[in-house]
Design an enzyme around this catalytic site. Sequence first.
Site, short mmCIF file in Angstrom:
data_model
loop_
_atom_site.label_atom_id
_atom_site.label_comp_id
_atom_site.label_asym_id
_atom_site.label_seq_id
_atom_site.Cartn_x
_atom_site.Cartn_y
_atom_site.Cartn_z
CB VAL A 107 -0.98 0.04 1.20
CG1 VAL A 107 -1.98 -1.09 1.10
CG2 VAL A 107 -0.24 0.04 2.51
CG LEU A 147 6.10 5.27 2.71
CD1 LEU A 147 7.09 6.42 2.67
CD2 LEU A 147 6.33 4.44 3.96
CG HIS A 148 -0.84 5.30 1.71
ND1 HIS A 148 -1.16 6.63 1.62
CD2 HIS A 148 -0.31 4.96 0.52
CE1 HIS A 148 -0.85 7.07 0.42
NE2 HIS A 148 -0.33 6.07 -0.28
CB ALA A 149 -2.50 2.99 7.16
N PRO A 153 2.51 1.28 7.42
CG PRO A 153 2.71 0.26 5.33
CD PRO A 153 1.71 0.74 6.32
#
Length: 89
Positions: free
Chosen positions: A12, A14-16, A18
């Site tokens: 995904v 660099l979202h949420a 990570p």
Amino acid sequence: MPTRKVKVASRVGLHARPASLFVQAVTATGLPVTIAKGDGDPVDARSILMVMGLAVGNNDEVTLTAEGDGADAALDQLVELLEVDHDAP
């Protein structure tokens, strides 16, 4: 000033989760670290909002830059973190 380029492995980007892991690791270095997507402008890597605002996706290349004592070692650790898919089951 030490710089590293790395492709983000998380599915995904660099979202949420990570992004949160990355920002926590950057903050733990105690150094000013910036991150830029492609040829874009660098942002403060200690800010979750700034990092998520880059909209970094899977396999996107980012450039990390740090300044201060231990910057090379800190960047090496951050590169290792970004090279792992933190969303893998």
